[in-house]
Design a protein around this motif. Structure first.
Motif, PDB file in Angstrom:
ATOM      1  N   ALA A   1       0.825  -1.208   0.000  1.00  0.00           N
ATOM      2  CA  ALA A   1       0.000   0.000   0.000  1.00  0.00           C
ATOM      3  C   ALA A   1       0.860   1.260   0.000  1.00  0.00           C
ATOM      4  O   ALA A   1       0.541   2.249  -0.688  1.00  0.00           O
ATOM      5  CB  ALA A   1      -0.933  -0.006   1.209  1.00  0.00           C
ATOM      6  N   MET A   2       1.960   1.243   0.742  1.00  0.00           N
ATOM      7  CA  MET A   2       2.854   2.408   0.777  1.00  0.00           C
ATOM      8  C   MET A   2       3.578   2.595  -0.555  1.00  0.00           C
ATOM      9  O   MET A   2       3.764   3.723  -1.022  1.00  0.00           O
ATOM     10  CB  MET A   2       3.837   2.278   1.940  1.00  0.00           C
ATOM     11  N   ILE A   3       3.987   1.480  -1.162  1.00  0.00           N
ATOM     12  CA  ILE A   3       4.637   1.568  -2.482  1.00  0.00           C
ATOM     13  C   ILE A   3       3.684   2.178  -3.500  1.00  0.00           C
ATOM     14  O   ILE A   3       4.062   3.051  -4.293  1.00  0.00           O
ATOM     15  CB  ILE A   3       5.098   0.171  -2.947  1.00  0.00           C
ATOM     16  N   ILE A   4       2.442   1.713  -3.499  1.00  0.00           N
ATOM     17  CA  ILE A   4       1.447   2.222  -4.450  1.00  0.00           C
ATOM     18  C   ILE A   4       1.182   3.703  -4.207  1.00  0.00           C
ATOM     19  O   ILE A   4       1.090   4.498  -5.155  1.00  0.00           O
ATOM     20  CB  ILE A   4       0.144   1.410  -4.333  1.00  0.00           C
ATOM     21  N   ALA A   5       1.055   4.091  -2.946  1.00  0.00           N
ATOM     22  CA  ALA A   5       0.805   5.498  -2.620  1.00  0.00           C
ATOM     23  C   ALA A   5       1.951   6.379  -3.121  1.00  0.00           C
ATOM     24  O   ALA A   5       1.724   7.464  -3.673  1.00  0.00           O
ATOM     25  CB  ALA A   5       0.625   5.663  -1.114  1.00  0.00           C
ATOM     26  N   ASP A   6       3.180   5.924  -2.934  1.00  0.00           N
ATOM     27  CA  ASP A   6       4.340   6.667  -3.425  1.00  0.00           C
ATOM     28  C   ASP A   6       4.327   6.761  -4.942  1.00  0.00           C
ATOM     29  O   ASP A   6       4.585   7.829  -5.510  1.00  0.00           O
ATOM     30  CB  ASP A   6       5.634   5.976  -2.972  1.00  0.00           C
ATOM     31  N   TYR A   7       4.054   5.635  -5.586  1.00  0.00           N
ATOM     32  CA  TYR A   7       4.146   5.577  -7.044  1.00  0.00           C
ATOM     33  C   TYR A   7       3.078   6.449  -7.719  1.00  0.00           C
ATOM     34  O   TYR A   7       3.375   7.196  -8.661  1.00  0.00           O
ATOM     35  CB  TYR A   7       4.015   4.137  -7.524  1.00  0.00           C
ATOM     36  N   LEU A   8       1.858   6.371  -7.235  1.00  0.00           N
ATOM     37  CA  LEU A   8       0.763   7.098  -7.881  1.00  0.00           C
ATOM     38  C   LEU A   8       0.721   8.567  -7.477  1.00  0.00           C
ATOM     39  O   LEU A   8       0.243   9.415  -8.239  1.00  0.00           O
ATOM     40  CB  LEU A   8      -0.575   6.436  -7.546  1.00  0.00           C
ATOM     41  N   GLY A   9       1.223   8.869  -6.293  1.00  0.00           N
ATOM     42  CA  GLY A   9       1.281  10.269  -5.865  1.00  0.00           C
ATOM     43  C   GLY A   9      -0.071  10.952  -5.909  1.00  0.00           C
ATOM     44  O   GLY A   9      -1.064  10.444  -5.395  1.00  0.00           O
ATOM     45  N   ILE A  10      -0.122  12.122  -6.541  1.00  0.00           N
ATOM     46  CA  ILE A  10      -1.363  12.904  -6.583  1.00  0.00           C
ATOM     47  C   ILE A  10      -2.447  12.231  -7.427  1.00  0.00           C
ATOM     48  O   ILE A  10      -3.620  12.600  -7.344  1.00  0.00           O
ATOM     49  CB  ILE A  10      -1.098  14.332  -7.104  1.00  0.00           C
ATOM     50  N   ASN A  11      -2.067  11.243  -8.244  1.00  0.00           N
ATOM     51  CA  ASN A  11      -3.061  10.532  -9.064  1.00  0.00           C
ATOM     52  C   ASN A  11      -3.728   9.390  -8.304  1.00  0.00           C
ATOM     53  O   ASN A  11      -4.612   8.721  -8.838  1.00  0.00           O
ATOM     54  CB  ASN A  11      -2.389   9.974 -10.327  1.00  0.00           C
ATOM     55  N   LYS A  12      -3.310   9.179  -7.067  1.00  0.00           N
ATOM     56  CA  LYS A  12      -3.811   8.051  -6.282  1.00  0.00           C
ATOM     57  C   LYS A  12      -5.341   8.058  -6.183  1.00  0.00           C
ATOM     58  O   LYS A  12      -5.989   7.011  -6.256  1.00  0.00           O
ATOM     59  CB  LYS A  12      -3.190   8.102  -4.878  1.00  0.00           C
TER      60      LYS A  12
END
Length: 271
Positions: free
Chosen positions: A122-133
């Motif tokens: 979940a943290m990796i995804i949040a970092d990767y998607l950033g403002i597009n999350k």
């Protein structure tokens, strides 16, 4: 200490293997006795034959839940087998973001134990998607047969020693101090993971949609070859085309008996 004879050992381990896929060798007898001794004492049971009868006559299902909670080993930690997470971030996520048209990522952490694996994802995804999350549905399904670890994981509360391997920016962005010696995940990460109790030995998986990624690491080390092969086939059937399966480095899949394509150690893909 209450002893266990060969017949009692076979009774109990057959019950565990047939219902949960976990194979326990005779070398594990002393371990099983040690972990279950207190239950027998508290219930006033004189031997493991009485304990077996107690389990199979319990209609509530609580007795077998207690058994599984006691005999399963739920050892995990943040950033375990970190190369998997690096590959997920550098290769899997870019592929999914480019190819999943409805912005609905479906990820399953099977055998999630105390939650470090799904929260890391979940943290990796949040970092990767950033403002597009916010444009994406990125909820992670996390399952385990142990109700104890599901309850523990859902709190998102970890000791300072447990969070020590986590990158400092994650500690700053995704954790807050709970009390002296403990930190808790912020809601925007904790709420990303949906915890459910689930037995991987179910004949049919009840999922309506297939998964883009399945993590099932260090679970199949307890299974015999037939059980493992059947589980891999069920995983394959509920994996999206182009999706990935991650297993533990100490585990292996017979390449001649699976439709998954080998990518690199402990990583497979449905092509």
């Amino acid at each position: 200490m209450i002893t266990m004879n060969d017949r009692e050992f076979k009774q109990l381990t057959d019950l565990i293997r047939c219902n949960y896929g976990i194979s326990l060798s005779k070398e594990k007898k002393s371990l099983i006795i040690g972990r279950l001794h207190n239950i027998l004492s508290k219930k006033g049971l004189n031997n493991f034959s009485e304990y077996y009868n107690y389990i199979i006559s319990d209609k509530s299902g609580q007795a077998v839940i207690e058994l599984i909670n006691k005999i399963t080993t739920n050892h995990t930690f943040f950033m375990r087998e970190i190369n998997h997470f690096n590959y997920f971030n550098s290769t899997v996520l870019p592929y999914l973001v480019s190819n999943v048209k409805n912005k609905d990522l479906r990820i399953w952490s099977a055998g999630c134990s105390t939650g470090e694996e799904p929260y890391t994802l979940a943290m990796i995804i949040a970092d990767y998607l950033g403002i597009n999350k916010q444009q994406w549905n990125t909820n992670i399904l996390a399952t385990d047969i142990s109700s104890d670890v599901i309850n523990y994981a859902s709190k998102g509360l970890y000791s300072d020693d447990q969070v020590k391997p986590i990158p400092e920016k994650w500690k700053k962005n995704y954790f807050k101090k709970f009390d002296d010696g403990n930190s808790i995940l912020v809601d925007r990460i904790k709420n990303e993971v949906i915890y459910r109790k689930f037995n991987l030995m179910e004949n049919i998986f009840p999922f309506k949609k297939k998964f883009h990624v399945i993590f099932c690491r260090n679970v199949m080390i307890y299974f015999n070859e037939k059980t493992k092969h059947n589980l891999i086939n069920k995983f394959y059937e509920c994996t999206e085309q182009g999706g990935y399966l991650f297993i533990g480095y100490s585990e292996s899949i017979n390449h001649d008996k699976t439709k998954y394509k080998y990518i690199m150690p402990a990583i497979y893909r449905k092509e």
